[in-house]
Design a protein around this motif. Structure first.
Motif, PDB file in Angstrom:
ATOM      1  N   GLN A  42       0.825  -1.201   0.000  1.00  0.00           N
ATOM      2  CA  GLN A  42       0.000   0.000   0.000  1.00  0.00           C
ATOM      3  C   GLN A  42       0.864   1.258   0.000  1.00  0.00           C
ATOM      4  O   GLN A  42       0.600   2.218  -0.735  1.00  0.00           O
ATOM      5  CB  GLN A  42      -0.936  -0.007   1.214  1.00  0.00           C
ATOM      6  CG  GLN A  42      -1.917   1.148   1.273  1.00  0.00           C
ATOM      7  CD  GLN A  42      -3.066   1.003   0.283  1.00  0.00           C
ATOM      8  OE1 GLN A  42      -3.321  -0.086  -0.222  1.00  0.00           O
ATOM      9  NE2 GLN A  42      -3.760   2.098   0.016  1.00  0.00           N
ATOM     10  N   THR A  46       1.117   3.842  -3.125  1.00  0.00           N
ATOM     11  CA  THR A  46       0.617   5.198  -2.920  1.00  0.00           C
ATOM     12  C   THR A  46       1.683   6.260  -3.140  1.00  0.00           C
ATOM     13  O   THR A  46       1.448   7.268  -3.812  1.00  0.00           O
ATOM     14  CB  THR A  46       0.040   5.343  -1.499  1.00  0.00           C
ATOM     15  OG1 THR A  46      -1.030   4.403  -1.330  1.00  0.00           O
ATOM     16  CG2 THR A  46      -0.488   6.758  -1.262  1.00  0.00           C
ATOM     17  N   ALA A 120      -8.087   2.278 -11.281  1.00  0.00           N
ATOM     18  CA  ALA A 120      -8.938   3.231 -10.565  1.00  0.00           C
ATOM     19  C   ALA A 120      -9.547   2.649  -9.295  1.00  0.00           C
ATOM     20  O   ALA A 120     -10.265   3.344  -8.579  1.00  0.00           O
ATOM     21  CB  ALA A 120     -10.068   3.705 -11.480  1.00  0.00           C
ATOM     22  N   ASN A 122      -8.446   1.520  -6.262  1.00  0.00           N
ATOM     23  CA  ASN A 122      -8.004   1.764  -4.891  1.00  0.00           C
ATOM     24  C   ASN A 122      -7.674   3.229  -4.698  1.00  0.00           C
ATOM     25  O   ASN A 122      -6.694   3.724  -5.245  1.00  0.00           O
ATOM     26  CB  ASN A 122      -6.778   0.894  -4.588  1.00  0.00           C
ATOM     27  CG  ASN A 122      -6.405   0.917  -3.125  1.00  0.00           C
ATOM     28  OD1 ASN A 122      -6.886   1.729  -2.354  1.00  0.00           O
ATOM     29  ND2 ASN A 122      -5.521   0.014  -2.742  1.00  0.00           N
ATOM     30  N   ASN A 123      -8.480   3.909  -3.921  1.00  0.00           N
ATOM     31  CA  ASN A 123      -8.202   5.322  -3.655  1.00  0.00           C
ATOM     32  C   ASN A 123      -6.829   5.467  -3.001  1.00  0.00           C
ATOM     33  O   ASN A 123      -6.514   4.808  -2.025  1.00  0.00           O
ATOM     34  CB  ASN A 123      -9.275   5.908  -2.728  1.00  0.00           C
ATOM     35  CG  ASN A 123     -10.612   6.058  -3.418  1.00  0.00           C
ATOM     36  OD1 ASN A 123     -10.669   6.181  -4.639  1.00  0.00           O
ATOM     37  ND2 ASN A 123     -11.686   6.034  -2.651  1.00  0.00           N
ATOM     38  N   GLY A 124      -6.025   6.341  -3.525  1.00  0.00           N
ATOM     39  CA  GLY A 124      -4.677   6.538  -3.021  1.00  0.00           C
ATOM     40  C   GLY A 124      -3.669   5.703  -3.775  1.00  0.00           C
ATOM     41  O   GLY A 124      -2.734   6.231  -4.367  1.00  0.00           O
ATOM     42  N   VAL A 126      -3.413   4.201  -6.713  1.00  0.00           N
ATOM     43  CA  VAL A 126      -3.982   4.069  -8.051  1.00  0.00           C
ATOM     44  C   VAL A 126      -2.870   3.837  -9.071  1.00  0.00           C
ATOM     45  O   VAL A 126      -1.696   3.956  -8.778  1.00  0.00           O
ATOM     46  CB  VAL A 126      -4.809   5.317  -8.429  1.00  0.00           C
ATOM     47  CG1 VAL A 126      -6.056   5.405  -7.573  1.00  0.00           C
ATOM     48  CG2 VAL A 126      -3.985   6.583  -8.286  1.00  0.00           C
ATOM     49  N   ARG A 187      -3.052   7.990 -11.738  1.00  0.00           N
ATOM     50  CA  ARG A 187      -2.245   8.608 -10.688  1.00  0.00           C
ATOM     51  C   ARG A 187      -2.548  10.092 -10.555  1.00  0.00           C
ATOM     52  O   ARG A 187      -2.378  10.678  -9.492  1.00  0.00           O
ATOM     53  CB  ARG A 187      -0.751   8.441 -11.005  1.00  0.00           C
ATOM     54  CG  ARG A 187      -0.251   7.023 -10.963  1.00  0.00           C
ATOM     55  CD  ARG A 187      -0.107   6.477  -9.572  1.00  0.00           C
ATOM     56  NE  ARG A 187       0.932   7.125  -8.806  1.00  0.00           N
ATOM     57  CZ  ARG A 187       1.251   6.777  -7.555  1.00  0.00           C
ATOM     58  NH1 ARG A 187       0.597   5.806  -6.957  1.00  0.00           N
ATOM     59  NH2 ARG A 187       2.201   7.405  -6.915  1.00  0.00           N
ATOM     60  N   GLY A 189      -5.539  11.381 -11.001  1.00  0.00           N
ATOM     61  CA  GLY A 189      -6.913  11.604 -10.572  1.00  0.00           C
ATOM     62  C   GLY A 189      -8.011  11.295 -11.568  1.00  0.00           C
ATOM     63  O   GLY A 189      -9.180  11.548 -11.290  1.00  0.00           O
ATOM     64  N   ASP A 191     -10.900   9.431 -13.311  1.00  0.00           N
ATOM     65  CA  ASP A 191     -11.791   8.423 -12.741  1.00  0.00           C
ATOM     66  C   ASP A 191     -12.015   7.260 -13.702  1.00  0.00           C
ATOM     67  O   ASP A 191     -11.567   7.259 -14.849  1.00  0.00           O
ATOM     68  CB  ASP A 191     -13.123   9.047 -12.316  1.00  0.00           C
ATOM     69  CG  ASP A 191     -13.918   9.646 -13.478  1.00  0.00           C
ATOM     70  OD1 ASP A 191     -13.685   9.253 -14.649  1.00  0.00           O
ATOM     71  OD2 ASP A 191     -14.775  10.504 -13.215  1.00  0.00           O
TER      72      ASP A 191
END
Length: 216
Positions: A42, A46, A120, A122-124, A126, A187, A189, A191
């Motif tokens: 993670q 990230t 897209a 996993n928030n953070g 990505v 990366r 942003g 979507d």
């Protein structure tokens, strides 16, 4: 690019990189190597390999450095474990999608669409962990990620070449470039809807490049 589940990567050239991330603090707890790998995945995904230090990982887990070094040797050893885990849990199953009983174009489009979903998801964390690793300033990390990326490209190239040998090179490059671009956009942003739109536009080009052929 996502990678096949049985791909193993190894490198001896890693060096540890400094970090500006402030590790979390907490009470020490029993060391769990599998949890350490998951947590490190993670963090690397990230922030990137270069920005994550051993202190970040030990701080996030609430363990002491000696436990970490006993289990992994160094940051490089941990990264190899992370890449192995990513291949099994976060990578696209190329062997399952690139099927001999379906049109090549259809399968390549499915790979791109699945990449969009995963990039897209996993928030953070990505984008693609391996593709982002190919930009590392650490020579060892960059080398092992580039080798993994090249191996995945070879899987795609060989699949295309079985029925469209004359198009295998340029279409592999096109698919790879599209996936790299989608990872970068994720990366930054973008979507899922926009990533899927890119994948499907690329699919139109693949359809034109690979006219339908009867399956053997």
């Amino acid at each position: 690019m996502p990678y096949i589940s049985d791909l193993e990567v190894r490198s001896r050239d890693f060096v540890m990189s400094p970090t500006n991330i402030s590790p979390s603090r907490g009470r020490p707890r029993r060391f769990d190597p599998d949890q350490a790998v998951e947590t490190a995945q993670q963090l690397f995904h990230t922030y990137g390999y270069d920005a994550v230090s051993v202190a970040d990982v030990t701080g996030a887990l609430g363990i002491n450095p000696p436990s970490f070094y006993a289990a992994f040797g160094n940051k490089a050893g941990l990264y190899l474990r992370v890449l192995d885990r990513y291949a099994k849990t976060g990578a696209i199953d190329l062997a399952g999608i690139l099927r001999a009983d379906r049109p090549v174009a259809q399968c390549l489009i499915a790979v791109l669409e699945e990449a969009a979903r995963r990039y897209a998801a996993n928030n953070g964390a990505v984008g693609c962990l391996v593709l982002e690793g190919t930009h590392s300033t650490d020579a060892g990390a960059r080398s092992v990620c580039c080798a993994t990326h090249a191996a995945a490209e070879d899987v795609i190239r060989r699949y295309i070449a079985e029925r469209h040998p004359e198009e295998a090179g340029r279409l592999t490059d096109f698919v790879s470039a599209t996936m790299s671009g989608m990872s970068d956009k994720a990366r930054n942003g973008q979507d899922l809807d926009r990533l899927l739109a890119t994948a499907r536009l690329a699919g139109l080009a693949i359809d034109q490049a690979l006219p339908a052929q009867a399956l053997c």
